[in-house]
Design a protein around this motif. Structure first.
Motif, PDB file in Angstrom:
ATOM      1  N   CYS A   1       0.811  -1.205   0.095  1.00  0.00           N
ATOM      2  CA  CYS A   1       0.098   0.102   0.060  1.00  0.00           C
ATOM      3  C   CYS A   1       0.927   1.074   0.046  1.00  0.00           C
ATOM      4  CB  CYS A   1      -0.894  -0.261   1.289  1.00  0.00           C
ATOM      5  SG  CYS A   1       0.001   0.263   2.745  1.00  0.00           S
ATOM      6  N   LYS A   2       0.177   2.370  -0.311  1.00  0.00           N
ATOM      7  CA  LYS A   2       0.911   3.476  -0.267  1.00  0.00           C
ATOM      8  C   LYS A   2       1.807   3.845   0.839  1.00  0.00           C
ATOM      9  CE  LYS A   2       0.360   8.622  -0.704  1.00  0.00           C
ATOM     10  NZ  LYS A   2      -0.681   9.720  -1.032  1.00  0.00           N
ATOM     11  N   GLU A   3       1.477   3.470   2.145  1.00  0.00           N
ATOM     12  CA  GLU A   3       2.129   4.112   3.248  1.00  0.00           C
ATOM     13  C   GLU A   3       3.240   2.928   3.601  1.00  0.00           C
ATOM     14  OE1 GLU A   3       1.278   3.201   8.047  1.00  0.00           O
ATOM     15  OE2 GLU A   3      -0.362   3.528   6.705  1.00  0.00           O
ATOM     16  N   HIS A   4       3.141   1.875   3.244  1.00  0.00           N
ATOM     17  CA  HIS A   4       4.106   0.855   3.284  1.00  0.00           C
ATOM     18  C   HIS A   4       4.916   1.183   2.227  1.00  0.00           C
ATOM     19  CE1 HIS A   4       1.655  -1.042   6.609  1.00  0.00           C
ATOM     20  NE2 HIS A   4       2.950  -1.037   7.190  1.00  0.00           N
ATOM     21  N   TYR A   5       4.861   1.573   1.128  1.00  0.00           N
ATOM     22  CA  TYR A   5       5.636   1.573   0.101  1.00  0.00           C
ATOM     23  C   TYR A   5       6.614   2.848   0.399  1.00  0.00           C
ATOM     24  CZ  TYR A   5       7.593   2.456  -4.665  1.00  0.00           C
ATOM     25  OH  TYR A   5       8.447   2.543  -5.687  1.00  0.00           O
ATOM     26  N   LEU A   6       6.159   3.918   0.733  1.00  0.00           N
ATOM     27  CA  LEU A   6       6.862   4.960   1.202  1.00  0.00           C
ATOM     28  C   LEU A   6       7.790   4.729   2.451  1.00  0.00           C
ATOM     29  CD1 LEU A   6       4.694   7.934   1.108  1.00  0.00           C
ATOM     30  CD2 LEU A   6       6.077   7.642  -0.541  1.00  0.00           C
ATOM     31  N   GLU A   7       7.671   3.588   3.175  1.00  0.00           N
ATOM     32  CA  GLU A   7       8.809   3.187   4.038  1.00  0.00           C
ATOM     33  C   GLU A   7       9.816   2.234   3.425  1.00  0.00           C
ATOM     34  OE1 GLU A   7       6.768   0.981   7.296  1.00  0.00           O
ATOM     35  OE2 GLU A   7       5.787   2.885   7.923  1.00  0.00           O
ATOM     36  N   TRP A   8       9.135   1.426   2.593  1.00  0.00           N
ATOM     37  CA  TRP A   8      10.097   0.304   1.997  1.00  0.00           C
ATOM     38  C   TRP A   8      11.217   1.080   1.060  1.00  0.00           C
ATOM     39  CZ3 TRP A   8      10.514  -1.250  -3.275  1.00  0.00           C
ATOM     40  CH2 TRP A   8      11.400  -2.442  -3.665  1.00  0.00           C
ATOM     41  N   VAL A   9      10.923   2.067   0.472  1.00  0.00           N
ATOM     42  CA  VAL A   9      11.875   2.676  -0.671  1.00  0.00           C
ATOM     43  C   VAL A   9      13.098   3.226   0.172  1.00  0.00           C
ATOM     44  CG1 VAL A   9      12.461   4.568  -2.234  1.00  0.00           C
ATOM     45  CG2 VAL A   9      10.237   3.135  -2.363  1.00  0.00           C
ATOM     46  N   PRO A  10      12.882   3.931   1.431  1.00  0.00           N
ATOM     47  CA  PRO A  10      14.113   4.552   1.948  1.00  0.00           C
ATOM     48  C   PRO A  10      14.814   3.301   2.741  1.00  0.00           C
ATOM     49  CG  PRO A  10      12.025   5.783   2.903  1.00  0.00           C
ATOM     50  CD  PRO A  10      11.616   4.724   1.904  1.00  0.00           C
ATOM     51  N   GLU A  11      13.937   2.581   3.229  1.00  0.00           N
ATOM     52  CA  GLU A  11      14.579   1.160   3.917  1.00  0.00           C
ATOM     53  C   GLU A  11      15.573   0.477   2.872  1.00  0.00           C
ATOM     54  OE1 GLU A  11      11.014  -0.064   6.673  1.00  0.00           O
ATOM     55  OE2 GLU A  11      11.584  -1.586   5.267  1.00  0.00           O
ATOM     56  N   GLN A  12      14.962   0.131   1.460  1.00  0.00           N
ATOM     57  CA  GLN A  12      16.162  -0.401   0.549  1.00  0.00           C
ATOM     58  C   GLN A  12      17.442   0.501   0.361  1.00  0.00           C
ATOM     59  OE1 GLN A  12      15.450  -3.443  -1.133  1.00  0.00           O
ATOM     60  NE2 GLN A  12      14.132  -3.723   0.780  1.00  0.00           N
ATOM     61  N   THR A  13      16.759   1.666   0.083  1.00  0.00           N
ATOM     62  CA  THR A  13      18.025   2.691  -0.104  1.00  0.00           C
ATOM     63  C   THR A  13      19.122   2.556   0.718  1.00  0.00           C
ATOM     64  OG1 THR A  13      16.212   4.236  -1.256  1.00  0.00           O
ATOM     65  CG2 THR A  13      18.620   4.865  -1.289  1.00  0.00           C
ATOM     66  N   GLU A  14      18.772   2.549   2.080  1.00  0.00           N
ATOM     67  CA  GLU A  14      19.709   2.563   3.177  1.00  0.00           C
ATOM     68  C   GLU A  14      20.494   1.032   2.921  1.00  0.00           C
ATOM     69  OE1 GLU A  14      20.501   4.722   5.135  1.00  0.00           O
ATOM     70  OE2 GLU A  14      20.962   3.775   7.319  1.00  0.00           O
ATOM     71  N   ARG A  15      19.847  -0.012   2.660  1.00  0.00           N
ATOM     72  CA  ARG A  15      20.417  -1.257   2.586  1.00  0.00           C
ATOM     73  C   ARG A  15      21.394  -1.239   1.396  1.00  0.00           C
ATOM     74  NH1 ARG A  15      19.502  -6.159   0.311  1.00  0.00           N
ATOM     75  NH2 ARG A  15      17.819  -5.730  -1.073  1.00  0.00           N
TER      76      ARG A  15
ATOM     77  N   LYS B   1      12.094  13.183 -11.916  1.00  0.00           N
ATOM     78  CA  LYS B   1      11.670  12.430 -10.723  1.00  0.00           C
ATOM     79  C   LYS B   1      12.613  11.854  -9.925  1.00  0.00           C
ATOM     80  CE  LYS B   1      10.692   8.515 -13.417  1.00  0.00           C
ATOM     81  NZ  LYS B   1      11.606   8.871 -14.341  1.00  0.00           N
ATOM     82  N   ASP B   2      13.617  11.266 -10.878  1.00  0.00           N
ATOM     83  CA  ASP B   2      14.707  10.419 -10.142  1.00  0.00           C
ATOM     84  C   ASP B   2      15.579  11.260  -9.024  1.00  0.00           C
ATOM     85  OD1 ASP B   2      13.978   7.762 -11.457  1.00  0.00           O
ATOM     86  OD2 ASP B   2      14.510   9.202 -13.151  1.00  0.00           O
ATOM     87  N   SER B   3      16.047  12.073  -9.610  1.00  0.00           N
ATOM     88  CA  SER B   3      17.155  13.262  -8.637  1.00  0.00           C
ATOM     89  C   SER B   3      16.318  13.705  -7.461  1.00  0.00           C
ATOM     90  CB  SER B   3      17.766  13.885  -9.650  1.00  0.00           C
ATOM     91  OG  SER B   3      17.081  14.946 -10.327  1.00  0.00           O
ATOM     92  N   LEU B   4      15.252  14.334  -7.773  1.00  0.00           N
ATOM     93  CA  LEU B   4      14.376  14.763  -6.587  1.00  0.00           C
ATOM     94  C   LEU B   4      13.992  13.783  -5.549  1.00  0.00           C
ATOM     95  CD1 LEU B   4      12.491  17.548  -8.407  1.00  0.00           C
ATOM     96  CD2 LEU B   4      14.392  17.891  -7.061  1.00  0.00           C
ATOM     97  N   ALA B   5      13.666  12.494  -6.235  1.00  0.00           N
ATOM     98  CA  ALA B   5      13.246  11.448  -5.021  1.00  0.00           C
ATOM     99  C   ALA B   5      14.586  11.052  -4.402  1.00  0.00           C
ATOM    100  CB  ALA B   5      12.701  10.236  -5.983  1.00  0.00           C
ATOM    101  N   LEU B   6      15.691  11.076  -4.985  1.00  0.00           N
ATOM    102  CA  LEU B   6      16.876  10.579  -4.441  1.00  0.00           C
ATOM    103  C   LEU B   6      17.141  11.650  -3.204  1.00  0.00           C
ATOM    104  CD1 LEU B   6      19.627   9.353  -3.879  1.00  0.00           C
ATOM    105  CD2 LEU B   6      20.490  10.555  -5.632  1.00  0.00           C
TER     106      LEU B   6
ATOM    107  N   HIS C   1      17.380  13.041   2.596  1.00  0.00           N
ATOM    108  CA  HIS C   1      16.901  13.759   3.545  1.00  0.00           C
ATOM    109  C   HIS C   1      16.212  12.954   4.738  1.00  0.00           C
ATOM    110  CE1 HIS C   1      15.663  17.498   5.537  1.00  0.00           C
ATOM    111  NE2 HIS C   1      14.060  17.389   4.744  1.00  0.00           N
ATOM    112  N   ARG C   2      15.522  12.293   4.116  1.00  0.00           N
ATOM    113  CA  ARG C   2      14.400  11.439   5.046  1.00  0.00           C
ATOM    114  C   ARG C   2      15.322  10.688   5.967  1.00  0.00           C
ATOM    115  NH1 ARG C   2       9.661   8.294   2.399  1.00  0.00           N
ATOM    116  NH2 ARG C   2       9.151   7.858   4.518  1.00  0.00           N
TER     117      ARG C   2
END
Ligand code: SF4
Ligand code: ZN
Length: 312
Positions: free
Chosen positions: A22-36, A58-63, A68-69
């Motif tokens: 879902c949206k909420e868990h997706y928004l948690e999953w992306v930074p978790e994966q990035t950190e990994r 989108k990519d550079s701003l998302a990054l 930041h998060r």
């Protein structure tokens, strides 16, 4: 389709991971994966200053948003290329990058190529006669040179770009078709610092492009939808389309292609001479960046030529 974490209605389905969220868990999953990925490939630590190259897309701003998060010290760099293409491309992308920074209280360095070197990218390209009528060769040269220069001048140890898996798989595909060994050896999530240049990292290199679009939309990030007008008909777009066709019938093919390459490279299995890479690099007498010639680097030669023509 239900979210794997909470059972609510899923909004993103990632077939290659057999994972829907879902949206909420997706928004948690992306930074978790990035950190990994940051940890796995030893990209940088929380003590290092990071310069994020932002294009307004989108990519550079998302990054930038993700770093930041996650609490990293990440500032932005926007290069004003002076590309209009009838849609005010540079103008609009700069506005969105600036807006993103202002809304979050982040620091954005803006460098305008025309102010620095007298001409915008399309004119630099025309005058210097490089790149067969398309400004992309000069644009790539200038972007690389300026990112290196600014990271060095402002004391950033790390330069981060928003390349996603689709970008990396397309580059890998092109380099493999040509067996460009030198490029293959240098491709990867991290290019270590050398010759006074900052370390280069790509924290999003394992996310599909559509995952980044979903992230940017879910975070409400305003970004420029249009591609650069010169990207139309480019080889990399053609390769992306081919790989997307493959992905449709074989979900995960793109990811496997890239990850198996990284594994093979790590094992030293690429059947490529390992030593060609750093053969004969000198510091350019003008700007100090590494070059393979004894003379000025390609960037400085290009600027010399432009200046000579403009002085006539
Ligand atoms: Fe530069 Fe990319 Fe546009 Fe070519 S397509 S001019 S490389 S921004
Ligand atoms: Zn130089």
């Amino acid at each position: 389709m239900k979210c794997k974490k909470c059972g609510e209605k899923a909004s993103v389905n990632m077939r290659q991971h057999k994972l829907a969220l879902c949206k909420e868990h997706y928004l948690e999953w992306v930074p978790e994966q990035t950190e990994r990925f940051i940890k796995k490939y030893e990209m940088f630590t929380r003590d290092e200053k990071i310069l994020v190259a932002v294009s307004g897309g989108k990519d550079s701003l998302a990054l930038w948003d993700i770093l930041h998060r996650l609490g990293y010290q990440a500032d932005g760099l926007y290069l004003g290329l002076g590309i209009d293409g009838g849609i005010g491309y540079s103008h609009e992308s700069q506005r969105l990058a600036q807006k993103f920074a202002d809304e979050r209280g982040l620091k954005l360095h803006v460098v305008d190529i025309e102010k620095e070197y007298g001409q915008p990218i399309p004119v630099l390209s025309e005058i210097s006669h490089r790149g067969h009528g398309k400004p992309c060769a000069v644009c790539g040269l200038v972007k690389r040179h300026e990112m290196n220069r600014i990271a060095r001048d402002l004391g950033y140890a790390v330069l981060a770009t928003g390349h996603n898996l689709d970008d990396e798989a397309a580059v890998l595909f092109g380099n493999t078709l040509n067996w460009s060994s030198e490029y293959l050896l240098r491709q990867g999530p991290v290019l270590p610092s050398s010759d006074g240049l900052a370390r280069k990292v790509k924290p999003l290199c394992r996310f599909y492009e559509r995952e980044m679009t979903a992230y940017a939309l879910a975070r409400g990030i305003e970004y420029i939808y249009e591609e650069c007008p010169y990207a139309d008909g480019s080889q990399s777009i053609y390769y992306k389309e081919l790989l997307n066709q493959l992905e449709t019938t074989r979900p995960g093919a793109k990811l496997t292609f890239y990850l198996r390459f990284l594994e093979a490279r790590k094992r030293g299995d690429l059947f490529i001479e390992q030593n060609i890479e750093h053969a004969h690099l000198h510091a350019c007498p003008k700007c100090g960046q590494p070059t393979s010639t004894d003379d000025y680097c390609s960037f400085c030669r290009m600027i010399e030529k432009v200046n000579a023509v403009s002085a006539k």
